[in-house]
Write an enzyme that holds these catalytic residues in place. Structure first.
Site, PDB file in Angstrom:
ATOM      1  N   LYS A 107       0.806  -1.220   0.000  1.00 19.58           N
ATOM      2  CA  LYS A 107       0.000   0.000   0.000  1.00 19.58           C
ATOM      3  C   LYS A 107       0.841   1.272   0.000  1.00 19.58           C
ATOM      4  O   LYS A 107       0.413   2.314  -0.487  1.00 19.58           O
ATOM      5  CB  LYS A 107      -0.948  -0.004   1.189  1.00 19.58           C
ATOM      6  CG  LYS A 107      -2.066  -1.026   1.008  1.00 19.58           C
ATOM      7  CD  LYS A 107      -3.294  -0.672   1.807  1.00 19.58           C
ATOM      8  CE  LYS A 107      -4.467  -1.572   1.426  1.00 19.58           C
ATOM      9  NZ  LYS A 107      -4.261  -2.945   1.935  1.00 19.58           N
ATOM     10  N   GLU A 129      -9.203   7.238   3.388  1.00 19.01           N
ATOM     11  CA  GLU A 129     -10.103   6.328   4.094  1.00 19.01           C
ATOM     12  C   GLU A 129      -9.292   5.107   4.502  1.00 19.01           C
ATOM     13  O   GLU A 129      -8.255   4.819   3.897  1.00 19.01           O
ATOM     14  CB  GLU A 129     -11.247   5.895   3.164  1.00 19.01           C
ATOM     15  CG  GLU A 129     -10.937   4.694   2.270  1.00 19.01           C
ATOM     16  CD  GLU A 129      -9.845   4.908   1.227  1.00 19.01           C
ATOM     17  OE1 GLU A 129      -9.554   6.087   0.912  1.00 19.01           O
ATOM     18  OE2 GLU A 129      -9.246   3.926   0.743  1.00 19.01           O
ATOM     19  N   SER A 395       1.622  -9.864  -0.818  1.00 20.29           N
ATOM     20  CA  SER A 395       1.279  -8.442  -0.712  1.00 20.29           C
ATOM     21  C   SER A 395       1.677  -7.786   0.603  1.00 20.29           C
ATOM     22  O   SER A 395       1.872  -6.579   0.648  1.00 20.29           O
ATOM     23  CB  SER A 395      -0.212  -8.250  -0.963  1.00 20.29           C
ATOM     24  OG  SER A 395      -0.971  -9.067  -0.094  1.00 20.29           O
TER      25      SER A 395
HETATM   26  C1  LIG Z   1      -5.095  -3.952   1.712  1.00 20.52           C
HETATM   27  C2  LIG Z   1      -4.400  -5.223   1.459  1.00 20.52           C
HETATM   28  C3  LIG Z   1      -4.812  -6.098   0.434  1.00 20.52           C
HETATM   29  C4  LIG Z   1      -6.036  -5.863  -0.387  1.00 20.52           C
HETATM   30  O1  LIG Z   1      -6.039  -4.715  -1.153  1.00 20.52           O
HETATM   31  P1  LIG Z   1      -5.827  -4.731  -2.738  1.00 20.52           P
HETATM   32  O2  LIG Z   1      -6.170  -3.366  -3.149  1.00 20.52           O
HETATM   33  O3  LIG Z   1      -6.733  -5.785  -3.296  1.00 20.52           O
HETATM   34  O4  LIG Z   1      -4.406  -5.075  -2.955  1.00 20.52           O
HETATM   35  C5  LIG Z   1      -4.058  -7.233   0.194  1.00 20.52           C
HETATM   36  N1  LIG Z   1      -2.965  -7.526   0.931  1.00 20.52           N
HETATM   37  C6  LIG Z   1      -2.550  -6.723   1.940  1.00 20.52           C
HETATM   38  C7  LIG Z   1      -1.341  -7.114   2.718  1.00 20.52           C
HETATM   39  C8  LIG Z   1      -3.244  -5.551   2.236  1.00 20.52           C
HETATM   40  O5  LIG Z   1      -2.832  -4.758   3.243  1.00 20.52           O
END
Ligand SMILES: *Cc1c(COP(=O)(O)O)cnc(C)c1O
Length: 414
Positions: A107, A129, A395
């Site tokens: 993010k 948000e 992610s």
């Molecule tokens: C917020 C988040 C997501 C989901 O958000 P996307 O916009 O679909 O990427 C996925 N993995 C992590 C670690 C997150 O913090």
């Protein structure tokens, strides 16, 4: 899924995607996306659009962005060959390590890019948000780094559930505003942020956290997050001498997934697989899998697939991972699914948690529960297609998930 695109249209749209001729100037990804907003929001979006056109591919802007990514975010993030998972799953598993990015997830890429854009646009404050709090933390950190006041809207319910992240945002200098309207979670927080933005579109910049919302946000967020896939593509070529057979990522709003997918879209030999939150089952209210079980409609400014009942009422969602718990999905994913370029499947809570535990034990990496959906999907994919090379978007890291893990995986242990 409801058929919204005919076979002939799908062919034309696929050809456009291969030529990179999308989104169009109205922000349409095929029939999806666009701008479905009240008149009052149009000036703010027009201003943002002008900023995106002017700066997003400007040399000075990109230089500043990449300097922050390198020295502050910690990019490029590594590509890790998961030796033990590869053995166990019968495939070559490579992990793109967004868990090692500053603040613990992908993010931050988007947040730092948008806050830099806010400065270029002459904004005096940034608003954001947040649901689980991860985007709020990333925005607060980027604002502290770039010396911008930051206000984060967060549903009252989420503030209770994610108390440590509220503390982190405050330490990073942000003002956290509890949202007591609507469902008092992420959806209400977005509405409240939009309301704030409308009241001062020149002085305020709205930093949206995923590849959703009205045009130009889905495009802007994709462009900023594509650094993940560009790096991973180069790293795969350098490490293995070829492209992966499949690229696999979890999908909430869809920003980490589109970030890793987009640089591979034109490599038609590379399969792509997105994993949504299958929660407890296929029934309405039991999951957050908008692509797998949703129907087209408008949510928060864009036309895309959504979880709604037959009257168009947005459904409650469930997922063990707060970051995937959202009833909509970015319009580009709806397009990529409709034209058959990316496959999307659901992974349930239990399988995601099992994959998390397996990754910890096998690789010494604690992934976020969100990312564990991608791992579980990869394991399933490997069992169906043995011997392939799989690139998985990891992610984020799972430290933030400890309260949930204490109540689930660790429950029976002393
Ligand atoms: C917020 C988040 C997501 C989901 O958000 P996307 O916009 O679909 O990427 C996925 N993995 C992590 C670690 C997150 O913090």
């Amino acid at each position: 899924m409801t058929q919204v695109i005919s076979a002939a249209e799908a062919k034309t749209l696929l050809a456009n995607v291969m030529k990179d001729a999308y989104p169009d100037e109205r922000g349409r990804f095929g029939p999806f996306g666009g701008r479905y907003v009240p008149e009052t929001l149009v000036p703010a979006l027009d201003r943002l659009q002008a900023g995106v056109d002017r700066y997003l591919h400007d040399v000075d802007f990109l230089e500043a962005f990449h300097a922050e990514l390198k020295s502050w975010v910690g990019r490029p993030t590594p590509l890790t060959h998961a030796r033990e998972l590869s053995k166990r799953w019968g495939a070559q598993i490579y992990l793109k390590r967004e868990d090692l990015a500053h603040t613990g997830a992908h993010k931050i890429n988007n947040a730092v890019g948008q806050v830099l854009l806010a400065k270029k646009l002459g904004a005096k404050r940034v608003i954001a948000e947040t649901g689980a709090g991860q985007h709020g933390v990333a925005s607060a950190a980027a604002c502290a780094r770039l010396d911008m006041p930051c206000t984060v809207y967060m549903g009252e319910v989420d503030m209770e559930r994610q108390a440590p992240n509220v503390g982190r945002m405050k330490l990073l200098g942000a003002t956290v505003v509890p949202v007591t309207s609507g469902d008092r979670t992420l959806r209400a927080a977005v509405d409240e942020a939009l309301r704030d933005w409308v009241s001062d579109p020149n002085g305020t910049y709205y930093c949206l956290g995923s590849a959703v919302g009205p045009h130009p946000y889905p495009y802007l967020v994709r462009e900023l997050q594509s650094v993940i896939g560009r790096e991973a593509r180069e790293q795969m070529l350098a490490t293995t001498g070829k492209l992966p057979d499949s690229v696999i990522a979890c999908v909430g709003g869809g920003s980490n997934a589109i970030g890793i997918f987009y640089p591979f879209v034109k490599d038609t030999e590379v399969q792509m697989l997105g994993l949504e939150a299958g929660g407890l089952g296929t029934g309405l209210g039991q999951n957050a899998a908008s692509l797998a079980y949703g129907r087209p409609g408008v949510l928060q400014g864009a036309y895309s697939l959504l979880l709604q009942d037959e009257h168009g009422q947005i459904q409650e969602t469930h997922s063990v991972s707060a970051g995937l718990d959202y009833p909509g999905v970015g319009p580009e994913h709806s397009l990529l699914m409709s034209i058959g370029r990316v496959k999307y499947e659901a992974v349930n809570d239990e399988d995601a948690l099992a994959a998390l535990a397996e990754c910890c034990a096998a690789e010494g990496i604690l992934p976020a529960i969100e990312s564990s959906h991608a791992l579980a999907g990869a394991k399933r994919h490997a069992s169906e297609h043995p011997g392939k090379t799989l690139l998985i978007g990891l992610s984020g890291r799972g430290d933030k998930d400890m309260p949930t893990l204490q109540k689930t995986i660790l429950k029976d242990q002393v």
